[in-house]
Structures are given as structure tokens and as C-alpha cells.
Enzyme design. Structure first.
Site, PDB file in Angstrom:
ATOM      1  CB  CYS A 165     -23.509 -33.060   1.611  1.00  0.00           C
ATOM      2  SG  CYS A 165     -24.487 -33.961   2.834  1.00  0.00           S
TER       3      CYS A 165
ATOM      4  CG  HIS B 126     -24.567 -28.544   2.889  1.00  0.00           C
ATOM      5  ND1 HIS B 126     -25.076 -28.908   1.658  1.00  0.00           N
ATOM      6  CD2 HIS B 126     -24.760 -29.613   3.710  1.00  0.00           C
ATOM      7  CE1 HIS B 126     -25.579 -30.142   1.730  1.00  0.00           C
ATOM      8  NE2 HIS B 126     -25.391 -30.593   2.965  1.00  0.00           N
TER       9      HIS B 126
ATOM     10  CD  GLU C  27     -24.609 -26.025  -0.378  1.00  0.00           C
ATOM     11  OE1 GLU C  27     -25.431 -26.914  -0.082  1.00  0.00           O
ATOM     12  OE2 GLU C  27     -23.379 -26.160  -0.209  1.00  0.00           O
TER      13      GLU C  27
END
Length: 231
Positions: free
Chosen positions: A89, A206, A208
Site C-alpha cells: 500500500c 494488504h 498482512e
């Protein structure tokens, strides 16, 4: 055998650094360390992750100030020598501003901040970041950005496609690439690209935030696993 050190860069305004540290720490034999923006010390990291957030408040342009930080001087130099670097990002935006990747990211086409789950497909599984994915599978990974509209001159796009540097594309649930499945207007539904040498990857979704069952998806976990097994 000592744990492999993974550096997670922290800028003023980063807000996904702890999420990324948590995801990295969940792998056995891997130790995440925070790398402060004002430092020149990569602490022996075998790979660098630039997390999401709003580095330096996104003033002037997302990632445009972070590129001048002391730590990025070291990251750019190390990446040029082959060190793996992952930008997520805002980290992707910093990579573009730093010249480690080609192109730019502008405001989403509807001029709104987007925060939702999205579908992407790995279109190149022959990289150090995607080796555990299949190119025909669809991944559910969230996005959260206001400036995720990737664009570049036609000749740059042509070169990215020719050299298999487009790594992820936005798709629908069935894996079809279409304008309707494109959340931000990115040319060619591009969600992530890598450099010619294959050691620098930037993507807007994302991983994660899709790394354990509690979060609703584990589809992002294999990106980290693919990278760590190469180190």
C-alpha cells in the site's frame, strides 16, 4: 541456527507496521525488527518490508517525502544489490517515488478512500514472492487506500507486460479481469508489480490483513511464506 531478520520500516504516519510485524513473527525462524525512518542501519535484515499507512501524513503526494528519509537511502542501495524489498500500500507508493519501481499511483477514480475486501489473482507465480500461489487461483485480500490508481506511460506498461513484471491483477470472485472488478481505476487492473530483477515487489492490497483465520482470510500468508523460504 539464528532466526532470519526481516526489517519493517517505520515512518511517521505508518499505521500497519505492527500488523506487519505480527504477521512476520507468526513464522517460525523469522524475527521482525523495526527500522526507524531516521536511521541508516538495516540491522542485518535479509529482506525489507515497507508497510502501509500515511508516511509523513501523505503531504505533497503519497510517499513523496518518505523517499528522502535516511532509511530509504539504505533501502534503495541494498535493493540495487539484490536485497528483497516488499512494499504494501503506502509502501508501494514509496517504492514508486524512490524509483525502485516504474509508474505512479494517483487518486482512486471515484475520488473516495476505499476500505474493503477485494479479489486479486497472481498472474506470475514464478517470483520469490508468489512461488506458493497458482496463477489460476483467486485471492481475497483487503485494500485500504485513497491513492491506488496505478498508471504509467504506454511504453512502460508494455514493458511490464512483456517482462512478466505484472504480478497481481484485480478480478471478480471467479477470477475474471474486468472494469467492474477494478476498484480504483488502475490501468490493466494492475494490483501489484515487481522490478526487472525480481527482488522488489509493490502491491496495494494488504496481505498482512489476510494472514490468519481470525481475519477472515489466510490468502496473504503465502506471500510472506514464499519470500521467507527464499532467504
Amino acid at each position: 541456527m539464528a532466526d532470519i531478520t526481516i526489517g519493517v520500516v517505520v515512518f511517521p504516519g505508518s499505521n500497519c507496521d505492527h500488523d506487519t510485524m505480527h504477521a512476520v513473527a507468526s513464522f517460525e525462524g523469522v524475527k521482525p525488527v523495526m527500522l526507524w525512518h531516521g536511521s541508516h542501519d538495516l540491522q542485518g535484515a535479509k529482506a525489507i518490508i515497507l508497510p502501509g499507512g500515511f508516511s509523513y501524513g501523505d503531504y505533497l503526494r503519497a510517499g513523496s517525502i518518505a523517499r528522502f528519509s535516511p532509511i530509504m537511502q539504505e533501502v534503495v542501495d541494498a535493493a540495487g544489490k539484490g536485497l528483497p524489498v516488499l512494499g504494501i500500500c503506502n509502501g508501494f507508493q514509496v517504492l514508486l517515488e524512490s524509483g525502485l519501481l516504474d509508474g505512479a499511483l494517483s487518486r482512486n477514480r471515484d475520488k473516495k478512500f476505499l476500505c474493503r475486501d477485494t479479489y486479486i489473482r497472481p498472474v506470475n507465480s514464478n517470483t520469490m514472492f508468489t512461488g506458493l500461489y497458482r496463477e489460476d487461483e483467486v485471492l481475497s485480500i483487503p485494500i485500504a487506500h485513497g491513492e491506488g490508481n496505478y498508471f504509467a506511460p504506454p511504453e512502460v506498461i508494455e514493458s511490464l507486460e512483456e517482462h512478466d513484471q505484472v504480478v497481481f491483477r484485480y478480478t471478480d470472485r471467479e477470477g475474471h479481469v474486468s472494469d467492474e472488478a477494478n476498484p480504483n481505476g488502475s490501468v490493466g487492473n494492475i494490483a501489484g508489480i515487481m522490478n526487472r530483477n525480481g527482488n522488489v515487489l509493490g502491491l496495494m492490497p494488504h496481505p498482512e490483513r489476510a494472514s490468519e483465520k481470525l481475519l477472515g482470510s489466510e490468502d496473504g500468508r503465502r506471500l510472506f511464506a514464499s519470500l521467507f523460504r527464499q532467504l
